[in-house]
Write a protein that holds these residues in place. Sequence first.
Motif, PDB file in Angstrom:
ATOM      1  N   UNK A 176      -2.944   9.956   2.287  1.00 37.16           N
ATOM      2  CA  UNK A 176      -2.389   9.912   0.939  1.00 37.16           C
ATOM      3  C   UNK A 176      -1.399   8.776   0.761  1.00 37.16           C
ATOM      4  N   UNK A 177      -1.198   8.355  -0.500  1.00 35.75           N
ATOM      5  CA  UNK A 177      -0.235   7.303  -0.809  1.00 35.75           C
ATOM      6  C   UNK A 177       1.167   7.802  -0.458  1.00 35.75           C
ATOM      7  N   UNK A 178       1.936   7.026   0.311  1.00 31.53           N
ATOM      8  CA  UNK A 178       3.274   7.477   0.722  1.00 31.53           C
ATOM      9  C   UNK A 178       4.147   7.842  -0.476  1.00 31.53           C
ATOM     10  N   UNK A 179       4.918   8.901  -0.344  1.00 34.63           N
ATOM     11  CA  UNK A 179       5.717   9.406  -1.459  1.00 34.63           C
ATOM     12  C   UNK A 179       6.963   8.576  -1.730  1.00 34.63           C
ATOM     13  N   UNK A 180       7.456   7.878  -0.724  1.00 37.99           N
ATOM     14  CA  UNK A 180       8.766   7.243  -0.856  1.00 37.99           C
ATOM     15  C   UNK A 180       8.711   5.750  -1.138  1.00 37.99           C
ATOM     16  N   UNK A 181       7.550   5.212  -1.514  1.00 36.39           N
ATOM     17  CA  UNK A 181       7.431   3.781  -1.805  1.00 36.39           C
ATOM     18  C   UNK A 181       6.606   3.578  -3.071  1.00 36.39           C
ATOM     19  N   UNK A 182       6.791   2.406  -3.689  1.00 37.76           N
ATOM     20  CA  UNK A 182       5.985   2.027  -4.841  1.00 37.76           C
ATOM     21  C   UNK A 182       4.948   0.972  -4.490  1.00 37.76           C
ATOM     22  N   UNK A 183       5.072   0.407  -3.284  1.00 36.57           N
ATOM     23  CA  UNK A 183       4.158  -0.644  -2.849  1.00 36.57           C
ATOM     24  C   UNK A 183       3.854  -0.462  -1.366  1.00 36.57           C
ATOM     25  N   UNK A 184       2.593  -0.545  -1.005  1.00 37.38           N
ATOM     26  CA  UNK A 184       2.206  -0.407   0.396  1.00 37.38           C
ATOM     27  C   UNK A 184       1.111  -1.424   0.714  1.00 37.38           C
ATOM     28  N   UNK A 185       1.280  -2.124   1.826  1.00 38.11           N
ATOM     29  CA  UNK A 185       0.286  -3.088   2.286  1.00 38.11           C
ATOM     30  C   UNK A 185      -0.531  -2.441   3.395  1.00 38.11           C
ATOM     31  N   UNK A 186      -1.845  -2.546   3.283  1.00 37.17           N
ATOM     32  CA  UNK A 186      -2.739  -1.824   4.193  1.00 37.17           C
ATOM     33  C   UNK A 186      -3.604  -2.815   4.966  1.00 37.17           C
ATOM     34  N   UNK A 187      -3.639  -2.619   6.281  1.00 34.21           N
ATOM     35  CA  UNK A 187      -4.486  -3.406   7.169  1.00 34.21           C
ATOM     36  C   UNK A 187      -5.393  -2.447   7.940  1.00 34.21           C
ATOM     37  N   UNK A 188      -6.423  -2.997   8.552  1.00 36.74           N
ATOM     38  CA  UNK A 188      -7.292  -2.224   9.442  1.00 36.74           C
ATOM     39  C   UNK A 188      -7.870  -0.987   8.745  1.00 36.74           C
ATOM     40  N   UNK A 189      -8.499  -1.199   7.613  1.00 42.34           N
ATOM     41  CA  UNK A 189      -9.113  -0.085   6.891  1.00 42.34           C
ATOM     42  C   UNK A 189     -10.629  -0.222   6.957  1.00 42.34           C
ATOM     43  N   UNK A 190     -11.216   0.333   8.001  1.00 42.02           N
ATOM     44  CA  UNK A 190     -12.665   0.245   8.182  1.00 42.02           C
ATOM     45  C   UNK A 190     -13.429   1.260   7.351  1.00 42.02           C
ATOM     46  N   UNK A 191     -12.735   2.284   6.858  1.00 41.81           N
ATOM     47  CA  UNK A 191     -13.413   3.401   6.189  1.00 41.81           C
ATOM     48  C   UNK A 191     -13.143   3.442   4.680  1.00 41.81           C
ATOM     49  N   UNK A 192     -12.648   2.350   4.100  1.00 42.78           N
ATOM     50  CA  UNK A 192     -12.389   2.304   2.657  1.00 42.78           C
ATOM     51  C   UNK A 192     -11.468   3.442   2.207  1.00 42.78           C
ATOM     52  N   UNK A 193     -10.356   3.597   2.904  1.00 48.48           N
ATOM     53  CA  UNK A 193      -9.428   4.685   2.587  1.00 48.48           C
ATOM     54  C   UNK A 193      -8.850   4.556   1.187  1.00 48.48           C
ATOM     55  N   UNK A 194      -8.843   3.350   0.629  1.00 50.97           N
ATOM     56  CA  UNK A 194      -8.292   3.152  -0.709  1.00 50.97           C
ATOM     57  C   UNK A 194      -9.042   3.974  -1.760  1.00 50.97           C
ATOM     58  N   UNK A 195     -10.293   4.338  -1.474  1.00 56.52           N
ATOM     59  CA  UNK A 195     -11.079   5.104  -2.447  1.00 56.52           C
ATOM     60  C   UNK A 195     -10.559   6.527  -2.610  1.00 56.52           C
ATOM     61  N   UNK A 196      -9.760   6.984  -1.660  1.00 54.64           N
ATOM     62  CA  UNK A 196      -9.247   8.356  -1.727  1.00 54.64           C
ATOM     63  C   UNK A 196      -7.883   8.438  -2.403  1.00 54.64           C
TER      64      UNK A 196
END
Length: 257
Positions: A176-196
Amino acid sequence: MKRKVIVIGIGAGNPDYVTVQAINALNQVSVFFIPNKGTGKAALARLRREICERYIRGREYRMVDFDTPDRKKPSSDYSQGIEAWRDEVEQVYERLLIEELGDDEEGAFLVWGDPSIYDGTLRILDKIRSRGNFELEYDVIPGISSVQALAARHKVALNRIGESIMITTGRKLADGFPNNVDSVTVMLDAQNAFKSVDGEIDIHWGAYVGTDDEILVTGKLREVCDEIERLRNAAREKHGWIMDSYILTKPEAFGEE
């Protein structure tokens, strides 16, 4: 027996990202260790060679190719699996340093991006040194990471005033999107986690950033996530590998003075 190594960050794939400090380091090295990660990633080894050919002038050096152990399929204990794989890599690195590097020579590992961000080379060298089979000295040259290059290509900042920067992995984002930030940079996402990820979220995504194969997408996550997945699959099929990362933000995260 003493061995000296430089870990050189060579940037996110564009030879123009190589810093002056890195160029100076390249020109003092005698032996470059070039990993072979299979035919699918032959371009990565080739680019390492091209960087050396471009920036090293008037001195002799040699390159030692070596095969890197294959990572096993993910197990239920991710950390344990990574540690087991790194143990195998450590054995390879230790052998290289003993057999391929003379007492009067200086070796180098050329690391994509910055050696301090999501790369195990420093940990591996620390473990080799702690075993004490030989004296090992190493220096680290920072590089332009894919995170920096991605933000620059999208003309955005990673943070907003008074807030921290978070860099995480797709594996963590799947929770899940972290609760304590408004911006998060994501690396090493082989499973398209952004879709969730739910909610009003913007995405700035990039693959092969800074290279001739660069792909950039920006927009509302819910509107472009399927397009990003399609582009990722097509790029991996074409090149045999993919390097990508992305920034997720809540709408107010950028543009604030």
